[in-house]
Design an enzyme around this catalytic site. Structure first.
Site, PDB file in Angstrom:
ATOM      1  N   GLU B  33       0.856  -1.195   0.000  1.00  0.00           N
ATOM      2  CA  GLU B  33       0.000   0.000   0.000  1.00  0.00           C
ATOM      3  C   GLU B  33       0.890   1.242   0.000  1.00  0.00           C
ATOM      4  O   GLU B  33       1.790   1.352   0.823  1.00  0.00           O
ATOM      5  CB  GLU B  33      -0.900  -0.034   1.250  1.00  0.00           C
ATOM      6  CG  GLU B  33      -1.586   1.272   1.611  1.00  0.00           C
ATOM      7  CD  GLU B  33      -2.471   1.834   0.518  1.00  0.00           C
ATOM      8  OE1 GLU B  33      -3.306   1.093  -0.018  1.00  0.00           O
ATOM      9  OE2 GLU B  33      -2.313   3.038   0.184  1.00  0.00           O
ATOM     10  N   SER B  47     -20.005   8.067   0.778  1.00  0.00           N
ATOM     11  CA  SER B  47     -21.239   8.332   1.510  1.00  0.00           C
ATOM     12  C   SER B  47     -21.503   7.314   2.615  1.00  0.00           C
ATOM     13  O   SER B  47     -22.521   7.395   3.288  1.00  0.00           O
ATOM     14  CB  SER B  47     -22.423   8.392   0.542  1.00  0.00           C
ATOM     15  OG  SER B  47     -22.493   7.198  -0.192  1.00  0.00           O
ATOM     16  N   ALA B  48     -20.595   6.364   2.809  1.00  0.00           N
ATOM     17  CA  ALA B  48     -20.663   5.435   3.950  1.00  0.00           C
ATOM     18  C   ALA B  48     -21.952   4.620   3.961  1.00  0.00           C
ATOM     19  O   ALA B  48     -22.497   4.316   5.008  1.00  0.00           O
ATOM     20  CB  ALA B  48     -20.487   6.189   5.266  1.00  0.00           C
ATOM     21  N   HIS B  51     -25.022  -0.393   0.041  1.00  0.00           N
ATOM     22  CA  HIS B  51     -26.121  -0.381  -0.917  1.00  0.00           C
ATOM     23  C   HIS B  51     -26.746  -1.763  -1.066  1.00  0.00           C
ATOM     24  O   HIS B  51     -26.151  -2.774  -0.713  1.00  0.00           O
ATOM     25  CB  HIS B  51     -25.601   0.065  -2.291  1.00  0.00           C
ATOM     26  CG  HIS B  51     -25.053   1.459  -2.294  1.00  0.00           C
ATOM     27  ND1 HIS B  51     -25.874   2.564  -2.339  1.00  0.00           N
ATOM     28  CD2 HIS B  51     -23.783   1.934  -2.271  1.00  0.00           C
ATOM     29  CE1 HIS B  51     -25.120   3.657  -2.336  1.00  0.00           C
ATOM     30  NE2 HIS B  51     -23.848   3.303  -2.294  1.00  0.00           N
ATOM     31  N   VAL B 174       4.074   0.415  -5.486  1.00  0.00           N
ATOM     32  CA  VAL B 174       4.488  -0.481  -6.563  1.00  0.00           C
ATOM     33  C   VAL B 174       4.845   0.375  -7.779  1.00  0.00           C
ATOM     34  O   VAL B 174       4.056   1.205  -8.219  1.00  0.00           O
ATOM     35  CB  VAL B 174       3.375  -1.492  -6.909  1.00  0.00           C
ATOM     36  CG1 VAL B 174       3.720  -2.268  -8.181  1.00  0.00           C
ATOM     37  CG2 VAL B 174       3.159  -2.447  -5.746  1.00  0.00           C
ATOM     38  N   ARG B 314     -14.276   9.375  -6.875  1.00  0.00           N
ATOM     39  CA  ARG B 314     -14.689   8.063  -7.391  1.00  0.00           C
ATOM     40  C   ARG B 314     -13.776   7.731  -8.571  1.00  0.00           C
ATOM     41  O   ARG B 314     -13.359   8.624  -9.307  1.00  0.00           O
ATOM     42  CB  ARG B 314     -16.123   8.120  -7.887  1.00  0.00           C
ATOM     43  CG  ARG B 314     -17.123   8.770  -6.927  1.00  0.00           C
ATOM     44  CD  ARG B 314     -18.417   8.990  -7.685  1.00  0.00           C
ATOM     45  NE  ARG B 314     -19.457   9.664  -6.931  1.00  0.00           N
ATOM     46  CZ  ARG B 314     -19.633  10.981  -6.909  1.00  0.00           C
ATOM     47  NH1 ARG B 314     -18.797  11.785  -7.548  1.00  0.00           N
ATOM     48  NH2 ARG B 314     -20.631  11.503  -6.254  1.00  0.00           N
ATOM     49  N   CYS B 404     -10.516  13.736  23.735  1.00  0.00           N
ATOM     50  CA  CYS B 404     -11.415  14.452  22.821  1.00  0.00           C
ATOM     51  C   CYS B 404     -12.739  14.649  23.532  1.00  0.00           C
ATOM     52  O   CYS B 404     -13.452  13.689  23.813  1.00  0.00           O
ATOM     53  CB  CYS B 404     -11.611  13.638  21.539  1.00  0.00           C
ATOM     54  SG  CYS B 404     -12.956  14.219  20.492  1.00  0.00           S
ATOM     55  N   CYS B 406     -15.419  16.396  22.494  1.00  0.00           N
ATOM     56  CA  CYS B 406     -16.634  16.384  21.675  1.00  0.00           C
ATOM     57  C   CYS B 406     -17.156  14.965  21.480  1.00  0.00           C
ATOM     58  O   CYS B 406     -18.349  14.720  21.533  1.00  0.00           O
ATOM     59  CB  CYS B 406     -16.375  17.016  20.320  1.00  0.00           C
ATOM     60  SG  CYS B 406     -15.790  18.704  20.402  1.00  0.00           S
ATOM     61  N   CYS B 446      -8.261  18.704  21.141  1.00  0.00           N
ATOM     62  CA  CYS B 446      -7.511  17.455  21.335  1.00  0.00           C
ATOM     63  C   CYS B 446      -6.263  17.339  20.469  1.00  0.00           C
ATOM     64  O   CYS B 446      -5.368  16.570  20.805  1.00  0.00           O
ATOM     65  CB  CYS B 446      -8.405  16.239  21.170  1.00  0.00           C
ATOM     66  SG  CYS B 446      -9.020  15.975  19.505  1.00  0.00           S
TER      67      CYS B 446
END
Lengths: 414, 480
Positions: B33, B47-48, B51, B174, B314, B404, B406, B446
């Site tokens: 990677e 958009s998490a 589908h 790579v 995308r 943190c 929040c 934080c």
């Protein structure tokens, strides 16, 4: 589990919480405790190592830590208890619940509760500044903490967005540490912080102030490589095409306003004022829940710690009075409303028949104006003011007589 | 020279899922990677949504794989401790023109074998989502459309793969593939090394065309299509309970509004075709266009409650379409291209499909008897009861130190994120794992503390602590 009930439980050990604790003790409260999330008392003052504190309250110029030290000393002398490193996670009926490494989860009971959590800074995200999301974008206060408390320098070539007080103070601080501050960029056509900071932090150091300008793009995929600054139309505050200029820098600081930190307040169900972002209070700093008081920047953002101290002493004294059975909610409260060129007035409600100090901010800067306070539409105070600025909070004192038998108070500047 | 059975290029959703699937077999698997953290590029900014595939082009590989993937998520989320919720989605129609499109959309869903799609009346829609524009005429319900933590999904797949023996070479790009006698033999990396592999899988996402060019199989090219989003504060006054999708037009799928798995509101995306694969800037125009479109569906949405905005790219394949291919004249090479916005969903079925393809092609793969299908997540302090919190702090004091405010994230969680398998090395890597800095103050409080924790835990000076990749160092060092 011991079922100790404190007279006054204070959430936050910054300037507001410390003054509230002292005020409570002075007014005869028994057990008073401060719950502080940081590892020391003093709050944000601990990172404000510049002078300018205490001119009003002590009549001498102190740094933030010096100002805090006096209150910490005094709080200790009068027997205020405190718990450090303890984060309050919720407020309950006459109680607060928090956590820390040694007690785990801890609930502390109090006859009165004082909210003194302070405020946080508006972020790049809230401003919707377009562009990339590289490293090197800090709120001015985060940069101040890094430099002044953690001994860590944030960058070498800096642009500051917003002319809030912390931003201007950091412009000077970074310059003193050898960084180059290319510009302070302000979307309004006036500085939003104090005039004295503009003079002492920018003008004295030759740092350019660009009024009616804003950052329209942040460049750099890894670290900030530059920001594009454009002039804005003063009427619409929209960027004027063709005025864009690239400032090559490695750091962008954001100083675009402070937001009262009222997560606990809201979770408990206390309504927040749409303009101040804090709970509504009366002149005793009492919220809509009669045993909960609030003071300092959690109520409305102040310019000067001296004001915070003053209203927090009031909050502490009032909390002590409530703990011994006084200050029950009156049947009828006086409603305070902002009139012409007044953005907000704090307190928003008044106990009838008791003197009150009103703090307010104007919406627009103006010169040679008249301040009027009207009680049930009749003027009770009329005062000439040479200049008014949104960045400089104004105050006006009302006597008990002026507030007897009235149901509304209006503050206006013309 | 390093040697491995299967080498996967890319640790985004697809690469990590393939690693997770291959880890079930007695194989030596290596993932290479280019980024310093797993999680990819596209897989981090989307958009998490998991589908159903209801609107895929029927009969395509994408339809097959997305439709197959959706039901897999209940078990995957449970096994790998991934925040996941089957909220369902609605497609409300506000104009006659939109209303007339509903039967065709329903039919398309049927062709895609999403049989649980249902019509809803205007009244039913408004009961489900009181914030909808009251002019709604009717719509569709797609019950299995779901929301997920996209960071944790990919991290969890990769962690589980690594826990089952897959090697990850992070921060390694790579730069070439060695081919001889009609078969792939090894990859070359920017670290100057060669890694021999019997099988090489191109899961490079946005960059899959570049990898394909190393073996002469670049019969397509990839262009980025930018999508910009707003994240709104958890406390915003106008919220929706499920995914609210627009009726697609001929040119665009449109902008949606949905809750995130952590209780924020997500609004977007735009669809802007670009050429630069690194251009992840947000723009004033793009953000403004989202506002206009989403207000047609949910007029009360308060976009000034935004806490941050981001954009994702995308990977638009030209020509279009998901394509997974092995070649007769190039043994051992698998090319995956055209993974687009449904790729997060499809990652796990793509993984199954690819591994099956490899085995069918003759790869020797024996199922492991000691494979551990489970991953222990990082405890989510914010969602615990007081009793659970007390217990955790009693066991480890660092859970009593909130870093943190929040998102109520403790030092204990941050240290866990740093020290676990494929642990976090940067501020963003910590953020993706435990949400420190993802709340309304966006790290204002934080960040200074997390920088110090990372430096301390990794034993590095503060000036080496990064936001994400090399070059994103956060500070320039100690003052004195």
């Amino acid at each position: 589990m011991e079922e100790k009930i404190y007279d006054v439980v204070i959430v936050g050990g910054g300037p507001a919480g410390l003054a509230a604790a002292i005020g409570a003790k002075e007014a005869g409260a028994g057990d008073v405790i401060i719950i502080e999330r940081d590892s020391s008392l003093g709050g944000i003052l601990e990172q404000c190592i510049h002078p300018g504190f205490g001119l009003k309250y002590f009549g001498e110029e102190l740094t933030g830590p010096e100002y805090a030290r006096r209150f910490i000393q005094k709080a200790k002398e009068c027997g205020v208890e405190y718990k450090l490193g303890t984060m309050v996670l919720s407020i309950g009926e006459h109680s607060v619940t928090g956590i820390n490494p040694t007690d785990g989860v801890i609930t502390i009971r109090g006859r009165s509760i004082v909210l003194a959590m302070g405020c946080r800074e508006r972020t790049r995200g809230a401003l919707m500044t377009p562009g990339a999301r590289p490293a090197g974008i800090y709120t001015a206060g985060a940069a101040q903490r890094l430099i002044n408390r953690q001994n860590i320098m944030v960058g070498k070539r800096i642009v500051i967005l917003g002319s809030g007080d912390i931003g201007m103070i950091m412009a000077r601080r970074l310059t003193l540490e050898g960084a180059e501050v290319l510009a302070v960029v302000e979307i309004m056509n006036y500085t939003t912080g104090l005039i004295r900071n503009r003079v002492q932090c920018l003008e004295d150091f030759g740092i350019p102030l660009l009024l009616s300008h804003t950052v329209v793009e942040i460049k750099g995929n890894n670290r900030v490589e530059g920001v594009v600054v454009a002039e804005v139309d003063p009427a619409t505050r929209k960027p004027i095409p063709g005025t864009e200029k690239l400032y090559e820098c490695d750091t962008l600081l954001i100083s675009c306003g402070l937001i009262p930190e009222n997560e606990l307040t809201r979770e408990f169900g206390i309504k927040l004022h749409p303009v101040t972002g804090g709970p509504e209070v009366n002149q005793f700093m009492q919220t809509e829940v009669e045993y909960i008081f609030a003071c300092g920047n959690v109520v409305h953002v102040n310019d000067l710690v001296d004001n915070v101290t003053e209203e927090s002493l009031t909050a502490g004294r009032s909390a002590a009075r409530y703990a011994r059975g006084e200050l029950k909610k009156p049947e009828q409260e006086i409603r305070v409303t902002p009139g012409n060129n007044v953005r907000y007035v704090c307190p928003q409600r008044l106990y009838p028949g008791a003197p009150a100090t009103l703090f307010f901010r104007v919406t627009e800067p103006a010169k040679k104006v008249t301040l009027s306070v009207l009680a049930d539409s009749k003027p009770v105070i009329t005062k000439k003011l040479a200049t008014v600025n949104p960045g400089e909070m104004q105050r006006v004192d009302l006597s008990a007589e002026a507030l007897s038998g009235v149901s509304t108070v209006l503050v206006e500047v013309r | 020279m390093k040697q491995t059975d299967v080498l996967i290029i890319g640790a985004g959703a697809v690469g990590s899922a393939i690693a997770w699937e291959l880890a079930k077999y007695r194989l030596d698997v290596t993932v290479v990677e280019k980024n310093e953290d797993v999680g990819g590029d596209i897989s981090r900014a989307n958009s998490a949504i998991i589908h159903t595939g209801y609107d895929a082009a029927p009969g395509t590989l994408e339809s097959q794989l997305v439709v197959a993937a959706n039901p897999m998520y209940d078990k995957i989320a449970a096994d790998l401790d991934i925040p996941f919720e089957r909220t369902g989605a609605i497609l409300p129609a506000f104009t006659d023109e939109q209303f007339e499109k509903l039967p065709a959309l329903k039919h398309k869903a049927m062709l895609n074998r999403v049989y649980d799609i249902e019509y809803l009346t205007a009244k039913e829609l408004l009961e489900l989502e009181p914030a909808l524009n009251p002019e709604v005429k009717g719509g569709l319900l797609i019950p299995r459309e779901s929301i997920i933590d996209p960071f944790i999904l990919v991290i969890a797949l990769a962690e589980n793969a690594a826990d089952n023996g897959v090697h990850f070479l992070l921060g390694t790009k790579v730069t070439g593939i060695i081919v001889s006698e009609g078969a792939v033999r090894a990859v070359k990396t920017d670290k100057g090394e060669e890694i021999r592999a019997k099988y090489i899988i191109n899961a490079a996402g946005l960059y899959c065309d570049e990898i394909a060019s190393y073996v002469g199989k670049n019969k397509y090219y990839v262009t980025p299509r930018k999508g910009q989003f707003y994240i709104l504060d958890k406390k915003t006054s106008c919220k929706v309970n499920r995914i609210v999708l627009p009726i697609p037009t001929k040119t665009t799928k449109g902008k949606l509004i949905c809750p995130t798995i952590h209780g924020n509101i997500l609004v977007g995306p735009t669809a802007e075709d670009l050429l630069d694969k690194t251009d992840k800037r947000t723009t004033a125009e793009g953000l403004a266009s989202i506002a206009e479109d989403v207000r047609k569906m949910v007029p009360g949405v308060v976009l000034r409650d935004t806490i941050t905005q981001y954009s994702g790219l995308r990977a638009q394949r030209n020509p279009e379409g998901l394509n997974i291919e092995m070649y007769d004249d190039l043994a051992g090479y698998v090319d995956i291209s055209g993974v687009r916005s449904t790729g997060l969903t499809g990652s796990v079925s793509i993984a199954k499909y690819v591994v099956d393809m490899l085995i069918e092609s003759g790869m020797k793969a024996e199922f492991k008897t000691n494979h551990n299908p489970r991953r222990r997540g990082i405890p989510c302090f914010a969602e615990m009861s007081d009793e659970e919190r007390a217990e955790l702090i009693a066991r480890d004091k660092r859970y009593g130190n909130i870093i943190c405010r929040c998102e109520t994230v403790t030092e204990g969680q941050i240290c866990d994120a740093i020290h676990r398998t494929l642990g976090a090395r940067s501020l963003d890597a910590v953020k993706r794992r435990v949400r420190a800095g993802m709340g309304r103050c966006q790290g204002g409080f934080c960040t200074p503390k997390v920088i110090e924790i990372i430096a301390r835990e990794l034993g590095i000076p503060v000036e080496e602590v990064r936001k994400s990749e090399p070059g994103s160092e956060l500070v320039i060092g100690n003052l004195r």
